[in-house]
Design a protein around this motif. Sequence first.
Motif, PDB file in Angstrom:
ATOM      1  N   GLY A  58       0.660  -1.270   0.028  1.00 55.80           N
ATOM      2  CA  GLY A  58       0.075   0.092  -0.049  1.00 55.80           C
ATOM      3  C   GLY A  58       0.845   1.147   0.019  1.00 55.80           C
ATOM      4  O   GLY A  58       0.578   2.086  -0.824  1.00 55.80           O
ATOM      5  N   VAL A  59       1.903   1.328   0.701  1.00 60.90           N
ATOM      6  CA  VAL A  59       2.706   2.172   0.673  1.00 60.90           C
ATOM      7  C   VAL A  59       3.411   2.606  -0.619  1.00 60.90           C
ATOM      8  O   VAL A  59       3.378   3.547  -1.155  1.00 60.90           O
ATOM      9  CB  VAL A  59       3.822   2.229   1.770  1.00 60.90           C
ATOM     10  N   ALA A  60       3.829   1.535  -0.963  1.00 59.93           N
ATOM     11  CA  ALA A  60       4.534   1.676  -2.256  1.00 59.93           C
ATOM     12  C   ALA A  60       3.533   1.932  -3.451  1.00 59.93           C
ATOM     13  O   ALA A  60       4.062   2.879  -4.173  1.00 59.93           O
ATOM     14  CB  ALA A  60       5.159   0.316  -2.738  1.00 59.93           C
ATOM     15  N   LEU A  61       2.445   1.863  -3.501  1.00 60.29           N
ATOM     16  CA  LEU A  61       1.354   2.165  -4.329  1.00 60.29           C
ATOM     17  C   LEU A  61       1.106   3.621  -4.185  1.00 60.29           C
ATOM     18  O   LEU A  61       1.033   4.535  -5.157  1.00 60.29           O
ATOM     19  CB  LEU A  61       0.024   1.349  -4.201  1.00 60.29           C
ATOM     20  N   LEU A  62       0.937   4.058  -2.963  1.00 60.40           N
ATOM     21  CA  LEU A  62       0.910   5.460  -2.609  1.00 60.40           C
ATOM     22  C   LEU A  62       1.924   6.239  -3.053  1.00 60.40           C
ATOM     23  O   LEU A  62       1.811   7.501  -3.693  1.00 60.40           O
ATOM     24  CB  LEU A  62       0.592   5.728  -1.228  1.00 60.40           C
ATOM     25  N   TRP A  63       3.210   5.713  -2.891  1.00 54.78           N
ATOM     26  CA  TRP A  63       4.397   6.677  -3.426  1.00 54.78           C
ATOM     27  C   TRP A  63       4.338   6.796  -4.986  1.00 54.78           C
ATOM     28  O   TRP A  63       4.543   7.851  -5.416  1.00 54.78           O
ATOM     29  CB  TRP A  63       5.480   5.962  -3.049  1.00 54.78           C
TER      30      TRP A  63
END
Length: 79
Positions: free
Chosen positions: A22-27
């Motif tokens: 999720g963090v990777a997608l957000l970034w």
Amino acid sequence: MSRTTLIAIFAGVTALLLAGWGVALLWIETGVTMTMHGWIAYALGGIASLALSIGLFWLLFHSAREGHDDLDRPEELDG
């Protein structure tokens, strides 16, 4: 290892992987780019936070098991 322990470990690892995804997608969606120094700092911060929490929990349980949290003079409880 018991079945409950294995399920808890699996659930924890799965939650960790989903959070990272999720963090990777957000970034990616926001266009954030990090240099190698940023990734190193990010990893060191995560490792330091994990080490601190593990150390504090270990101290908590060690203190309780060794009796350091027990009262030395129960007569003082009378008030």
